[in-house]
Scaffold this motif. Structure first.
Motif, PDB file in Angstrom:
ATOM      1  N   ASP A  82      22.897   6.468  -4.050  1.00  0.00           N
ATOM      2  CA  ASP A  82      21.689   5.784  -4.468  1.00  0.00           C
ATOM      3  C   ASP A  82      20.518   6.249  -3.607  1.00  0.00           C
ATOM      4  N   GLU A  83      19.342   6.351  -4.196  1.00  0.00           N
ATOM      5  CA  GLU A  83      18.151   6.829  -3.470  1.00  0.00           C
ATOM      6  C   GLU A  83      18.467   8.153  -2.779  1.00  0.00           C
ATOM      7  N   GLU A  84      18.915   9.108  -3.575  1.00  0.00           N
ATOM      8  CA  GLU A  84      19.458  10.329  -2.978  1.00  0.00           C
ATOM      9  C   GLU A  84      18.438  11.089  -2.151  1.00  0.00           C
ATOM     10  N   HIS A  85      17.139  10.835  -2.363  1.00  0.00           N
ATOM     11  CA  HIS A  85      16.101  11.564  -1.654  1.00  0.00           C
ATOM     12  C   HIS A  85      15.918  11.050  -0.225  1.00  0.00           C
ATOM     13  N   ASP A  86      16.573   9.953   0.115  1.00  0.00           N
ATOM     14  CA  ASP A  86      16.227   9.261   1.353  1.00  0.00           C
ATOM     15  C   ASP A  86      16.601  10.062   2.606  1.00  0.00           C
ATOM     16  N   ALA A  87      15.666  10.118   3.539  1.00  0.00           N
ATOM     17  CA  ALA A  87      15.849  10.934   4.749  1.00  0.00           C
ATOM     18  C   ALA A  87      16.973  10.407   5.628  1.00  0.00           C
ATOM     19  N   SER A  88      17.345   9.146   5.481  1.00  0.00           N
ATOM     20  CA  SER A  88      18.369   8.631   6.386  1.00  0.00           C
ATOM     21  C   SER A  88      19.766   9.147   6.040  1.00  0.00           C
ATOM     22  N   ARG A 106       7.341  12.846   1.145  1.00  0.00           N
ATOM     23  CA  ARG A 106       7.786  11.546   1.653  1.00  0.00           C
ATOM     24  C   ARG A 106       6.817  10.448   1.258  1.00  0.00           C
ATOM     25  N   LEU A 107       5.531  10.756   1.382  1.00  0.00           N
ATOM     26  CA  LEU A 107       4.522   9.750   1.054  1.00  0.00           C
ATOM     27  C   LEU A 107       4.656   9.341  -0.413  1.00  0.00           C
ATOM     28  N   PHE A 108       4.800  10.334  -1.275  1.00  0.00           N
ATOM     29  CA  PHE A 108       4.911  10.016  -2.697  1.00  0.00           C
ATOM     30  C   PHE A 108       6.161   9.180  -2.966  1.00  0.00           C
ATOM     31  N   GLN A 109       7.266   9.581  -2.371  1.00  0.00           N
ATOM     32  CA  GLN A 109       8.502   8.814  -2.541  1.00  0.00           C
ATOM     33  C   GLN A 109       8.317   7.377  -2.099  1.00  0.00           C
ATOM     34  N   GLN A 110       7.679   7.257  -0.949  1.00  0.00           N
ATOM     35  CA  GLN A 110       7.527   5.931  -0.393  1.00  0.00           C
ATOM     36  C   GLN A 110       6.607   5.057  -1.249  1.00  0.00           C
ATOM     37  N   LEU A 111       5.521   5.668  -1.740  1.00  0.00           N
ATOM     38  CA  LEU A 111       4.584   4.896  -2.550  1.00  0.00           C
ATOM     39  C   LEU A 111       5.222   4.494  -3.880  1.00  0.00           C
ATOM     40  N   MET A 112       5.964   5.404  -4.492  1.00  0.00           N
ATOM     41  CA  MET A 112       6.643   5.053  -5.749  1.00  0.00           C
ATOM     42  C   MET A 112       7.632   3.913  -5.503  1.00  0.00           C
ATOM     43  N   GLN A 113       8.309   4.017  -4.376  1.00  0.00           N
ATOM     44  CA  GLN A 113       9.324   3.028  -4.076  1.00  0.00           C
ATOM     45  C   GLN A 113       8.707   1.670  -3.790  1.00  0.00           C
ATOM     46  N   VAL A 114       7.652   1.695  -3.012  1.00  0.00           N
ATOM     47  CA  VAL A 114       7.036   0.421  -2.657  1.00  0.00           C
ATOM     48  C   VAL A 114       6.343  -0.171  -3.892  1.00  0.00           C
ATOM     49  N   ALA A 115       5.825   0.699  -4.752  1.00  0.00           N
ATOM     50  CA  ALA A 115       5.224   0.200  -5.993  1.00  0.00           C
ATOM     51  C   ALA A 115       6.285  -0.477  -6.843  1.00  0.00           C
ATOM     52  N   GLY A 116       7.505   0.030  -6.756  1.00  0.00           N
ATOM     53  CA  GLY A 116       8.612  -0.561  -7.507  1.00  0.00           C
ATOM     54  C   GLY A 116       8.968  -1.963  -7.056  1.00  0.00           C
ATOM     55  N   ARG A 117       8.450  -2.384  -5.915  1.00  0.00           N
ATOM     56  CA  ARG A 117       8.721  -3.745  -5.437  1.00  0.00           C
ATOM     57  C   ARG A 117       7.965  -4.781  -6.256  1.00  0.00           C
ATOM     58  N   ALA A 118       6.916  -4.338  -6.945  1.00  0.00           N
ATOM     59  CA  ALA A 118       6.035  -5.321  -7.594  1.00  0.00           C
ATOM     60  C   ALA A 118       6.481  -5.602  -9.014  1.00  0.00           C
ATOM     61  N   GLY A 119       6.534  -6.859  -9.347  1.00  0.00           N
ATOM     62  CA  GLY A 119       6.666  -7.265 -10.738  1.00  0.00           C
ATOM     63  C   GLY A 119       7.944  -6.831 -11.396  1.00  0.00           C
ATOM     64  N   ARG A 120       9.068  -7.158 -10.784  1.00  0.00           N
ATOM     65  CA  ARG A 120      10.313  -6.757 -11.412  1.00  0.00           C
ATOM     66  C   ARG A 120      10.815  -7.808 -12.383  1.00  0.00           C
ATOM     67  N   ALA A 121      10.340  -9.000 -12.285  1.00  0.00           N
ATOM     68  CA  ALA A 121      10.828 -10.023 -13.209  1.00  0.00           C
ATOM     69  C   ALA A 121       9.812 -10.208 -14.340  1.00  0.00           C
ATOM     70  N   GLU A 122       9.525 -11.441 -14.695  1.00  0.00           N
ATOM     71  CA  GLU A 122       8.694 -11.703 -15.859  1.00  0.00           C
ATOM     72  C   GLU A 122       7.224 -11.361 -15.588  1.00  0.00           C
ATOM     73  N   SER A 123       6.777 -11.594 -14.332  1.00  0.00           N
ATOM     74  CA  SER A 123       5.362 -11.377 -14.047  1.00  0.00           C
ATOM     75  C   SER A 123       5.091  -9.899 -13.820  1.00  0.00           C
ATOM     76  N   PRO A 124       4.091  -9.346 -14.497  1.00  0.00           N
ATOM     77  CA  PRO A 124       3.784  -7.936 -14.291  1.00  0.00           C
ATOM     78  C   PRO A 124       3.221  -7.715 -12.888  1.00  0.00           C
ATOM     79  N   GLY A 125       3.455  -6.539 -12.326  1.00  0.00           N
ATOM     80  CA  GLY A 125       3.045  -6.285 -10.956  1.00  0.00           C
ATOM     81  C   GLY A 125       1.808  -5.418 -10.870  1.00  0.00           C
TER      82      GLY A 125
END
Ligand code: ADP
Ligand code: ZN
Ligand code: ZN
Length: 724
Positions: free
Chosen positions: A318-324, A569-588
């Protein structure tokens, strides 16, 4: 004479011969041997009937550890890593074992037992026992109230619990089982499997049609598009065919959530998670369950890739791009790459999931080496709306006005917000307004970071700390200011702008203590928090349904870094953090504060367009001859004396030049952190457009790398480095 060739955890790339006349030592056996004045654990790699050494110089294997030999697949994986990463086999083998097995005195822990009443035992009424047997009465009553009682609890009831339980077992009143530790549970995510979308079912069908053969798949889908759901369904199919599934996740904090999701989907199936946060005994216990084949599902961080799995049928990264996934010391392996080797060796499919695949994987998918599986939409939520908030080039305050407005709006609607601070290569420092002095670490080429909370300046590289100076050491000026947006400064700015908001800071300072992350996670889910402030740690896969706004600060610092991977890395991180918003009923909604809204990276982010971003960056990498279009290795060296570092590297460079065929050998340069903890650091980069050329070169070059007359230089070779 029977001789075992043993791999030992020593920095010498050789096997060591020992006599092992008693039977029982096999290839893969863990054995205790004398080595110099010590006794150490090694792994038998070959068995022979003679040795190059005369018999009288050979010492004998002392004993085998009471544990099954490592299977051939693990031995092959270790041999591959040793070759590929230029690390002695013994160091590889010993570093992939649970620590408990590296101790010469290892003895398997006796199981902890827990007890329950049998059906006949349950019919006995404590009151029918003789009145003077009060201990027995109390213990029986205790057993009646709980499904299982462990020995510890039983002894608390009565000191004679051990004797009583033994007698009752003989009488058939009580039965026992070994305790299996259950990890802490988080709130349930979803119990029943949702019906898959057409796209998801097609993907599941495609991958599962290839069970039993090697195939690598890139599963490309934004956060929340249903990748994990696909892993779950594939694991279910594997389990139905009596196959084990290995799931790797980048971060230890992500395992509990995923573990809960797997446990709930597979009631009654043994799921184990393996990560570095486990105690020694617990890790061994779980490793043993996985290794014996008892555990059907194995979740873990990078090291789990080495767990021997006798029934392995599927690997998920999962998250195969991750540096860790890349280990940065010792055996510098990349767990994704090792997993691909493992999948090929074992003849099983491997699924690499990501919203922002690494460019290495992107290129593999484009060339057809990996199959491409795309998830285009979110089954249960709208994609977040991204807005770029342009800040003035100079003198911008911490939070721009439109950002504050949106934060207030969420507060009123009782929704949660996340303020994410990109701190890569960037941290708040103390600055003299008079002469420009900045707080500097005395031992490293790093600035000291300001920690307002406890009044310290700290070096994030070597741990050096000192009290915050009250006057400039250079000019005596007393007007010293913190510059930069550390989490604490942002927290203070938020508190000032949003009176009454419940703000929670999540960073390495506040989560250092074990379990504090779980406690925070619970508070966030319990809606005891309005605004979360944090760094990297918050960007990754946590799912908070009430979170509808993400604010990104300091993103620009990733645009102009000297590291060519910084933009990726920045792009990955921004896409990922953007994915934190609005996963349920409320749009993010995602707000990015930037001085450069026209930058292609932000434009791609605006349209959630990974492909456009990859296009731009890949063209750049191709032009500059950077990975994934070349394969690299970097020789890193450090010493107290700067001259020692560079004379070692220059000599290595000359050796390289004398061998090189198809290789580019660069000049030695100082490391980006040119001095660390009082030691100077330098590096030498070599690269080739072909992996085999690089590997062939390393096989010749590596044995010639000698630190010379003085031993003062420490060095290491990093193959496929992810940081230069
Ligand atoms: P990802 O791993 O890509 O972030 P998840 O698999 O976690 O995505 O899915 C995001 C959310 O959508 C989860 O709450 C999940 O239960 C839900 N979900 C996934 N697939 C479906 C589906 N086919 N129908 C309904 N809900 C789904
Ligand atoms: Zn000054
Ligand atoms: Zn330092």
């Amino acid at each position: 004479m029977k001789v075992a060739r043993i791999a030992l955890d020593v920095p010498i790339d050789e096997l060591f011969d020992y006599i092992c006349d008693d039977a029982g030592v096999r290839v893969g056996s863990l054995v205790v041997v004398p080595f110099g004045k010590r006794r150490i654990v090694g792994v038998a790699v070959e068995l022979a009937s003679s040795s190059k050494l005369p018999r009288e110089r050979l010492r004998a294997v002392e004993r085998s550890l009471p544990i099954a030999a490592l299977p051939n697949s693990t031995m092959a994986l270790a041999a591959f890593c040793s070759r590929y990463y230029r690390t002695p086999l013994g160091q590889v083998l010993l570093s992939l074992l649970p620590t408990a097995l590296r101790r010469p005195g290892f003895a398997p822990a006796p199981p902890r037992w827990e007890f329950r009443l049998t059906a006949p035992g349950a019919t006995i009424d404590p009151d029918t026992l003789p009145a003077r047997a009060s201990a027995a009465r109390k213990l029986l009553a205790c057993l009646k109230t709980q499904p299982f009682v462990d020995l510890h609890t039983a002894r608390a009831v009565t000191g004679s619990a051990g004797r009583l339980l033994q007698r009752w077992q003989q009488d058939g009143w009580v039965e026992r089982r070994a305790v299996v530790a259950e990890p802490e549970r988080l709130l349930p995510d979803r119990m029943v499997a949702p019906e898959l979308t057409a796209q998801q079912s097609q993907i599941v069908a495609q991958v599962s049609a290839g069970f039993g053969r090697y195939a690598a798949w890139l599963l490309h889908g934004v956060t929340g598009s249903g990748k994990t759901e696909i892993y779950l369904q594939l694991a279910a199919i594997a389990h139905a065919r009596n196959l084990q599934t290995l799931v790797l996740v980048p971060e230890i904090n992500l395992t509990p959530q995923l573990e809960t999701r797997f446990r709930e989907r597979f009631p009654g199936v043994e799921v184990v998670s393996l990560h570095s946060g486990l105690g020694e005994a617990e890790r061994l216990a779980r490793w043993t369950r996985a290794r014996s084949g008892a555990a059907a599902l194995v979740l873990g961080t990078r090291l789990a890739v080495f767990t021997p799995l006798p029934r392995l049928g599927l690997i998920v990264i999962d998250e195969e791009h991750d540096a860790s996934y890349k280990q940065q010391e010792g055996l510098r392996y990349h767990a994704r790459d090792v997993a691909i080797f493992l999948a090929r060796e074992s003849g099983v499919p491997i699924v690499l999931g990501s919203a922002t695949p690494s460019l290495e994987t992107t290129v593999n998918a484009r060339s057809g080496r990996f199959g491409l599986l795309r998830l285009s939409s979110r089954p249960s939520a709208q994609p977040p709306r991204v807005r770029l908030i342009e800040t003035a080039k100079h003198g911008a305050q911490t939070l721009a006005e439109p950002v504050i407005e949106q934060l207030r709006a969420r507060l009123e609607r009782k929704e949660q917000s996340l303020v994410f601070i990109n701190r890569r290569g960037y941290a708040p420092v103390l600055l003299c307004s008079e002469c420009g002095w900045m707080s500097q670490c005395p031992r490293c080429a790093a600035r000291l970071t300001l920690h307002l909370g406890d009044g310290f300046l700290r070096c994030h590289y070597c741990g050096h700390q000192e009290k915050i100076a009250t006057a400039c050491p250079d000019c005596g000026n007393q007007d010293l200011r913190g510059i930069g947006q550390g989490t604490q400064r942002v927290e203070q700015a938020l508190a000032a702008q949003l009176p009454g908001a419940r703000i929670l800071r999540v960073d390495s300072d506040t989560t250092r203590r074990k379990d504090s992350f779980l406690a925070m996670d619970r508070r966030i889910r319990g809606r005891e928090v309005d605004v979360l402030v944090g760094t990297q740690m918050l960007a990754k896969g946590h799912h908070y349904p009430q979170l509808t706004l993400v604010v990104v600060l300091g993103a620009d610092f990733g645009l102009f870094s000297s590291d060519f991977r910084a933009a990726e890395r920045l792009f990955q991180q921004l896409m990922q953090v953007a994915g934190r918003a609005g996963r349920a009923e409320s749009p993010g909604e995602v707000l990015v504060q930037t001085q450069f809204p026209a930058h292609p990276l932000y434009q791609a982010l605006l349209h959630h367009d990974f492909d456009a971003f990859a296009e731009v960056i890949l063209a750049e990498r191709m032009r500059a001859r950077f990975p994934p279009f070349v394969y690299q290795a970097v020789l890193r060296a450090e010493a107290v004396k700067e001259a020692a570092v560079f004379s070692f590297l220059r000599r290595a460079g000359r050796e390289a030049a004398s061998l090189a065929s198809g290789m580019t050998v660069y000049e030695p340069v100082p490391a980006p952190m040119a001095r660390l903890a009082g030691r100077y650091r330098g590096q030498l980069l070599v690269q080739s457009p072909k992996r085999v050329t690089l590997q062939r070169f390393l096989a010749q070059w590596h044995p010639r790398l000698k630190p010379g007359t003085s031993n003062a230089v420490r060095w290491a070779l990093d193959v496929d480095p992810i940081e230069l």
